[in-house]
Design an enzyme around this catalytic site. Structure first.
Site, PDB file in Angstrom:
ATOM      1  N   ARG A  30       0.836  -1.220   0.000  1.00  0.00           N
ATOM      2  CA  ARG A  30       0.000   0.000   0.000  1.00  0.00           C
ATOM      3  C   ARG A  30       0.862   1.258   0.000  1.00  0.00           C
ATOM      4  NH1 ARG A  30      -2.387   2.274   4.404  1.00  0.00           N
ATOM      5  NH2 ARG A  30      -2.634   0.303   5.496  1.00  0.00           N
ATOM      6  N   TYR A  56     -16.119  15.454 -16.611  1.00  0.00           N
ATOM      7  CA  TYR A  56     -16.417  14.031 -16.542  1.00  0.00           C
ATOM      8  C   TYR A  56     -17.501  13.830 -15.473  1.00  0.00           C
ATOM      9  CZ  TYR A  56     -15.817   9.103 -15.557  1.00  0.00           C
ATOM     10  OH  TYR A  56     -16.050   7.765 -15.363  1.00  0.00           O
ATOM     11  N   ASP A 104      -7.435  16.994 -15.901  1.00  0.00           N
ATOM     12  CA  ASP A 104      -7.695  15.611 -16.300  1.00  0.00           C
ATOM     13  C   ASP A 104      -7.250  15.511 -17.763  1.00  0.00           C
ATOM     14  OD1 ASP A 104      -8.861  13.263 -17.314  1.00  0.00           O
ATOM     15  OD2 ASP A 104     -10.565  13.385 -15.935  1.00  0.00           O
ATOM     16  N   LYS A 146      -8.039   4.202 -19.617  1.00  0.00           N
ATOM     17  CA  LYS A 146      -8.306   4.576 -21.012  1.00  0.00           C
ATOM     18  C   LYS A 146      -7.038   4.346 -21.845  1.00  0.00           C
ATOM     19  CE  LYS A 146     -12.161   5.569 -19.090  1.00  0.00           C
ATOM     20  NZ  LYS A 146     -12.472   6.842 -18.469  1.00  0.00           N
TER      21      LYS A 146
HETATM   22  C1  LIG Z   1     -13.099   7.297 -17.246  1.00  0.00           C
HETATM   23  C2  LIG Z   1     -12.737   8.673 -16.878  1.00  0.00           C
HETATM   24  C3  LIG Z   1     -12.406   9.015 -15.558  1.00  0.00           C
HETATM   25  C4  LIG Z   1     -12.556   8.040 -14.408  1.00  0.00           C
HETATM   26  O1  LIG Z   1     -11.606   7.040 -14.478  1.00  0.00           O
HETATM   27  P1  LIG Z   1     -11.847   5.562 -13.880  1.00  0.00           P
HETATM   28  O2  LIG Z   1     -10.553   4.900 -14.188  1.00  0.00           O
HETATM   29  O3  LIG Z   1     -13.020   4.994 -14.601  1.00  0.00           O
HETATM   30  O4  LIG Z   1     -12.112   5.723 -12.434  1.00  0.00           O
HETATM   31  C5  LIG Z   1     -11.975  10.300 -15.297  1.00  0.00           C
HETATM   32  N1  LIG Z   1     -11.904  11.220 -16.274  1.00  0.00           N
HETATM   33  C6  LIG Z   1     -12.230  10.949 -17.548  1.00  0.00           C
HETATM   34  C7  LIG Z   1     -12.125  12.016 -18.577  1.00  0.00           C
HETATM   35  C8  LIG Z   1     -12.662   9.673 -17.887  1.00  0.00           C
HETATM   36  O5  LIG Z   1     -13.026   9.405 -19.144  1.00  0.00           O
END
Ligand SMILES: *Cc1c(COP(=O)(O)O)cnc(C)c1O
Length: 390
Positions: free
Chosen positions: A59, A112, A183, A208
């Site tokens: 962790r 998001y 992000d 992603k």
């Molecule tokens: C999918 C997504 C997230 C969240 O990510 P997870 O790995 O699903 O928790 C955050 N920001 C964007 C732009 C996303 O497409």
């Protein structure tokens, strides 16, 4: 491609903290263990005192996770990075490290959806206020920032693909002494490097493009040693949303092909977007690469975009006619996907509001994967024909 962006570089692989036990393997080992033992009392107490940095418990520090963090920091041109169990864990841990009750966040609109919901639930209960401003309106951002404690960006935004001048917005936050966060999941470090644009912290949903194979849920935050250190010392160990060694290993694999995958997504998605733009059933295509030049700060475009049908088109017929494009959330993998806007708007999660996400019920979000462009277009064309004859 710039020097910081080389996932093939073996230097970062050699820094695997495993003191030569990897047999010079081209792929680093997965250190799949929860704990690490000590030779003797002195070694143990030295580690607890922080005199020697070594793994104690996964962790806190795990060599495979650390290797992924170092590779990602390098790709983003950042001093340090921390991996998380999901993108949302990266977002919540970052935000919670920089705000306390009574504080205020300035965020761009059309975030998001789950980040928006985090702000409207947990943070609201913590009495953290969030001011939403259109990121395209720099004057409005400049008016909103004074007195805020954190500036939260996403560019392009998740569905309508608004793009912002990230460098200009980061400079506005810097002038107010406010930590800025972005992000960067959509562009990946291949097509946008926010640290070089003056942003303090860069977040990814590694589920992603960084993973790229639709087999990992993970997140990561990159930035200066000082700011990442702040997340590492509190939110990371105590909220505990730790990236697992196996998932980190899959991400290391994903990073190696990131630049070539991104170029393939870009090429196919642009080809599909241009043809959709010329299609009689389509009112508008929301793709940042369709203008004469790319928006400021973007070096390229990825595979995710949306389009809006003209009035009276049967979105259900369109969706059900597709063969290659699958109905599915998420994106960033090898496979092509669609999500109808109506479906997202039907979701029961709270808070939920079409205005907050900017989603039209006549819109469809596409992720263009790594299949052949012509096959993808034939699939879409056949589904468009089916929708128009309905
Ligand atoms: C999918 C997504 C997230 C969240 O990510 P997870 O790995 O699903 O928790 C955050 N920001 C964007 C732009 C996303 O497409």
């Amino acid at each position: 491609m710039n020097d910081g962006l080389d996932p093939f570089d073996r230097a970062s692989l050699i820094a695997a903290h495993d003191e030569g036990h990897a047999f010079d393997a081209v792929v680093p080992p997965i250190v799949q263990t929860s704990l690490f033992t000590f030779k003797d009392y002195d070694e143990m107490i030295a580690s607890y005192r922080g005199e020697r940095v070594r793994p104690i418990y996964t962790r806190g520090l795990n060599p495979t996770v650390r290797l992924f963090e170092e590779m990602l920091a390098k790709l983003e041109g950042a001093e340090d990075a921390i991996g998380f169990a999901s993108g949302m864990s990266a977002i919540s841990s970052t935000v919670l490290s920089f705000v306390e009750p009574g504080d205020r966040i300035v965020a761009v609109k059309h975030l998001y959806p789950d980040a928006f919901r985090l702000f409207g639930t947990h943070l609201k209960r913590m009495r953290v206020e969030v001011t939403y401003v259109d990121g395209r309106d720099e004057e409005a951002i400049a008016r909103a920032l004074p007195g805020a404690n954190l500036f939260y960006m996403e560019s392009p935004t998740s569905w309508v693909m608004d793009t912002h001048d990230v460098a200009a917005l980061a400079a506005l936050a810097k002038a107010e002494g406010i930590v800025s966060v972005i992000d960067n999941s959509w562009a990946s470090p291949v097509f946008q490097q926010p640290i070089t644009l003056g942003v303090d912290l860069v977040i990814h949903s590694a589920s992603k493009y960084l993973g790229g194979h639709s087999d990992v849920v993970a997140g990561v935050v990159a930035g200066s040693k000082e700011l990442v250190g702040r997340i590492r010392s509190e939110a990371y160990p105590y909220l505990g949303g730790k990236l697992s060694p196996f998932d980190a290993w899959l991400l290391i694999r994903g990073l190696r092909t990131l630049p070539i995958r991104m170029k393939a997504h870009e090429r196919s998605a642009l080809a599909v977007a241009r043809r959709l733009q010329d299609h009689p059933l389509v009112e508008a295509v929301c793709h940042p690469g369709l203008g004469n030049h790319l928006p400021a700060g973007l070096l390229g475009t990825s595979g995710l975009f949306s389009f809006i049908f003209r009035e009276g088109i049967d979105v259900r017929r369109f969706a059900d006619h597709l063969q290659l494009f699958k109905l599915g959330v998420s994106w960033g993998g090898h496979e092509s996907l669609i999500v109808p806007g109506e479906v997202v708007l039907a979701q029961k999660a709270q808070p939920n509001s079409a205005a907050a996400f900017g989603i039209s019920p006549r819109s469809v979000r596409l992720h263009v994967g790594l299949e052949g462009t012509e096959a993808l277009w034939s699939d879409l064309e056949a589904a468009l024909d089916a929708a128009s004859s309905g």
